[in-house]
Motif scaffolding. Structure first.
Motif, mmCIF file in Angstrom:
data_model
loop_
_atom_site.group_PDB
_atom_site.id
_atom_site.type_symbol
_atom_site.label_atom_id
_atom_site.label_comp_id
_atom_site.label_asym_id
_atom_site.label_seq_id
_atom_site.Cartn_x
_atom_site.Cartn_y
_atom_site.Cartn_z
ATOM 1 N N ILE A 86 82.511 -102.087 -142.294
ATOM 2 C CA ILE A 86 81.390 -101.200 -141.971
ATOM 3 C C ILE A 86 81.375 -101.061 -140.457
ATOM 4 N N ASP A 87 81.428 -99.829 -139.962
ATOM 5 C CA ASP A 87 81.429 -99.595 -138.515
ATOM 6 C C ASP A 87 80.006 -99.663 -137.955
ATOM 7 N N LEU A 88 79.899 -100.256 -136.774
ATOM 8 C CA LEU A 88 78.611 -100.427 -136.104
ATOM 9 C C LEU A 88 78.643 -99.803 -134.724
ATOM 10 N N LEU A 89 77.535 -99.242 -134.326
ATOM 11 C CA LEU A 89 77.377 -98.712 -132.968
ATOM 12 C C LEU A 89 76.011 -99.139 -132.459
ATOM 13 N N GLY A 90 76.006 -99.937 -131.367
ATOM 14 C CA GLY A 90 74.757 -100.445 -130.814
ATOM 15 C C GLY A 90 74.437 -99.802 -129.476
ATOM 16 N N LYS A 91 73.206 -99.300 -129.321
ATOM 17 C CA LYS A 91 72.763 -98.653 -128.077
ATOM 18 C C LYS A 91 71.560 -99.421 -127.517
ATOM 19 N N PRO A 92 71.613 -99.821 -126.226
ATOM 20 C CA PRO A 92 70.492 -100.576 -125.654
ATOM 21 C C PRO A 92 69.262 -99.702 -125.477
ATOM 22 N N GLY A 93 68.107 -100.364 -125.405
ATOM 23 C CA GLY A 93 66.870 -99.647 -125.158
ATOM 24 C C GLY A 93 66.693 -99.321 -123.684
ATOM 25 N N LYS A 94 65.546 -98.741 -123.342
ATOM 26 C CA LYS A 94 65.302 -98.315 -121.966
ATOM 27 C C LYS A 94 64.868 -99.470 -121.071
ATOM 28 N N LYS A 95 64.336 -100.535 -121.675
ATOM 29 C CA LYS A 95 63.892 -101.671 -120.853
ATOM 30 C C LYS A 95 64.180 -102.972 -121.568
ATOM 31 N N VAL A 96 64.194 -104.044 -120.777
ATOM 32 C CA VAL A 96 64.488 -105.370 -121.321
ATOM 33 C C VAL A 96 63.488 -105.731 -122.418
ATOM 34 N N GLY A 97 64.024 -106.217 -123.530
ATOM 35 C CA GLY A 97 63.174 -106.596 -124.650
ATOM 36 C C GLY A 97 63.071 -105.535 -125.721
ATOM 37 N N ASP A 98 63.476 -104.297 -125.404
ATOM 38 C CA ASP A 98 63.451 -103.245 -126.419
ATOM 39 C C ASP A 98 64.469 -103.546 -127.522
ATOM 40 N N PRO A 99 64.161 -103.143 -128.763
ATOM 41 C CA PRO A 99 65.147 -103.316 -129.844
ATOM 42 C C PRO A 99 66.404 -102.479 -129.568
ATOM 43 N N ILE A 100 67.542 -102.977 -129.997
ATOM 44 C CA ILE A 100 68.793 -102.224 -129.917
ATOM 45 C C ILE A 100 68.841 -101.249 -131.088
ATOM 46 N N GLU A 101 69.221 -100.002 -130.814
ATOM 47 C CA GLU A 101 69.432 -99.040 -131.897
ATOM 48 C C GLU A 101 70.815 -99.278 -132.488
ATOM 49 N N VAL A 102 70.872 -99.554 -133.777
ATOM 50 C CA VAL A 102 72.146 -99.833 -134.445
ATOM 51 C C VAL A 102 72.398 -98.773 -135.516
ATOM 52 N N GLN A 103 73.530 -98.118 -135.402
ATOM 53 C CA GLN A 103 73.965 -97.156 -136.417
ATOM 54 C C GLN A 103 75.095 -97.786 -137.229
ATOM 55 N N THR A 104 75.056 -97.618 -138.547
ATOM 56 C CA THR A 104 76.089 -98.177 -139.416
ATOM 57 C C THR A 104 76.755 -97.063 -140.214
ATOM 58 N N SER A 105 78.054 -97.237 -140.478
ATOM 59 C CA SER A 105 78.801 -96.220 -141.213
ATOM 60 C C SER A 105 79.943 -96.885 -141.971
ATOM 61 N N GLY B 185 71.401 -111.090 -131.094
ATOM 62 C CA GLY B 185 72.116 -111.048 -129.831
ATOM 63 C C GLY B 185 71.531 -109.924 -128.996
ATOM 64 N N GLY B 186 72.372 -109.291 -128.167
ATOM 65 C CA GLY B 186 71.829 -108.199 -127.370
ATOM 66 C C GLY B 186 72.851 -107.482 -126.522
ATOM 67 N N ILE B 187 72.394 -106.374 -125.922
ATOM 68 C CA ILE B 187 73.202 -105.548 -125.026
ATOM 69 C C ILE B 187 72.401 -105.349 -123.740
ATOM 70 N N PRO B 188 73.019 -105.445 -122.555
ATOM 71 C CA PRO B 188 72.295 -105.262 -121.291
ATOM 72 C C PRO B 188 71.709 -103.862 -121.161
ATOM 73 N N VAL B 189 70.568 -103.794 -120.517
ATOM 74 C CA VAL B 189 69.957 -102.503 -120.253
ATOM 75 C C VAL B 189 70.901 -101.679 -119.377
ATOM 76 N N GLY B 190 71.040 -100.399 -119.705
ATOM 77 C CA GLY B 190 71.906 -99.518 -118.936
ATOM 78 C C GLY B 190 73.369 -99.563 -119.328
ATOM 79 N N ALA B 191 73.757 -100.447 -120.241
ATOM 80 C CA ALA B 191 75.156 -100.559 -120.648
ATOM 81 C C ALA B 191 75.546 -99.419 -121.579
ATOM 82 N N GLU B 192 76.845 -99.160 -121.668
ATOM 83 C CA GLU B 192 77.356 -98.159 -122.591
ATOM 84 C C GLU B 192 77.176 -98.656 -124.026
ATOM 85 N N PRO B 193 77.071 -97.735 -124.988
ATOM 86 C CA PRO B 193 76.997 -98.156 -126.386
ATOM 87 C C PRO B 193 78.201 -99.020 -126.762
#
Length: 381
Positions: free
Chosen positions: A208-227, A269-277
């Motif tokens: 299952i492919d995953l794509l994670g996008k960080p939120g606009k500020k620290v602590g925001d949930p990561i948007e995860v798309q699955t396919s 886990g998490g992704i840094p704010v401002g990082a690429e998906p």
């Protein structure tokens, strides 16, 4: 961007292939060949590498060049050249996988199948969206099995095409089960390089492919798309946006198998704010049930009612119905030469590991035929 050992070996292999395939006005002398090889091995990028090389002429029955011939090396992904070459020699460049769907009951005037529908797995490694209209197979340089981006498009393209064939036969309702006959060879072993489960049925490389996008500020949930999206698997997203100075992290996912065989996966886990998906892939633990689920859902999307939605393992009782009269649909793969291109271009470990399975499964069919031989990196997920 660090270069992993698989990519170094691939680069070396391709470099030597290019070197030896460059046309020459006259045959090369041993000294000239040695000089040209040394031009590659002495490059600065290989200053920490060790080379073990032997070039042997089948025509002349002698060694043309060798370097460190008595030292032991770990062959790693260069072993794929042997596996894929053997497949070409035994099966032929135009060999194709035929995934067939049979019925074991009658179809009445209303389009109701009074029985089961059975998809017979052929080992086709590309029941996905790789197959292009021109018959070639698409790929990305960093394959999604190694956490790279997936090929664009719907990963269930092949499965949905099969479902549309079933609907085109006038079937509107199935009263029995949807089965996947994956008995061509055993399921369950994991490929050593990526951990993907090997099986005779392979949908979207069994991931299952995953794509994670960080939120606009620290602590925001990561948007995860699955396919692909399927009821077989549910992801619980506990990923959070991290400070910009952090590194992308993913804890080992918690996998819970429900009584019906479907799974729940908890991501943390998490992704840094401002990082690429960040891209990634999750290996499905039970490819046959995964395939059965997405096939059933594709049939429903094609307008076919499926009465029995629970997963039941195929017991082989319908083999006698595998006849031309009961054939409902068929998916034919691209030629083996295209599949081998995928395996070698992106060093696709699952596909390469399937090679020995094919040789074992098909050997009784080809044993009487003479064999004529011609003289990763990880990110967030």
């Amino acid at each position: 961007m660090p270069i992993g050992p698989t990519r170094i070996l691939s680069a070396i292999t391709l470099s030597f292939a290019s070197l030896l395939l460059i046309p020459s006005a006259k045959p090369q002398t041993p000294d000239a060949l040695s000089t040209r090889i040394d031009q590659i091995t002495s490059r600065p990028v290989f200053r920490h590498a060790n080379f073990g090389i032997e070039i042997y002429s089948l025509d002349q029955n002698k060694t043309l060049f060798s370097q460190n011939p008595d030292k032991l090396f770990v062959p790693a992904s260069t072993t794929k050249l042997l596996t894929e070459g053997t497949l070409l020699a035994r099966l032929g460049a135009d060999y194709r996988f035929h995934t067939r769907i049979y019925r074991n009951g009658t179809i009445d005037k209303k389009g109701h199948l009074k029985g089961d529908l059975i998809l017979v797995a052929s080992g086709d490694p590309n029941l996905s969206n790789r197959l292009q209209p021109d018959g070639t197979l698409a790929f990305r340089d960093e394959d999604h099995s190694y956490q790279g981006p997936a090929v664009s498009g719907d990963p269930l393209t092949a499965i949905k095409e099969i479902a549309k064939q079933v609907a085109a036969k006038g079937i509107r309702k199935i009263t029995g089960h949807i089965y996947i006959d994956s008995s061509l060879f055993p399921e369950g072993d994991r490929e050593g390089g990526t951990g993907v489960v090997m099986s005779a049925i392979i949908v979207n490389d069994n991931v299952i492919d995953l794509l994670g996008k960080p939120g606009k500020k620290v602590g925001d949930p990561i948007e995860v798309q699955t396919s692909p999206r399927t009821s077989y698997i549910t992801f619980v997203n506990q990923l959070l946006t991290l400070p910009a100075t952090s590194k992308p992290t993913l804890e080992t996912p918690s996998v819970i198998t429900n009584p019906d065989g479907n799974v729940k996966v908890i991501l943390s886990g998490g992704i840094p704010v401002g990082a690429e998906p960040q891209t990634g892939a999750f290996s499905v633990p039970a490819p046959t049930q995964f395939a059965q689920t997405v096939f059933r859902e594709a049939l429903q999307e094609a307008g076919i009612t499926v009465e029995k939605k629970n997963f039941v393992a195929y017991d082989g009782g319908s083999n006698r119905f595998y006849t031309a009269e009961n054939l409902i649909a068929e998916h034919v793969s691209a030629p083996l030469s295209e599949e081998i291109k995928i395996t070698l271009k992106v060093s696709q470990n699952l596909h390469a590991s399937m090679g020995t399975q094919y040789l074992g499964a098909f050997t009784t069919k080809i044993r009487a035929t003479p064999c004529k031989m011609d003289s990763k990196r990880s990110r967030l997920f």
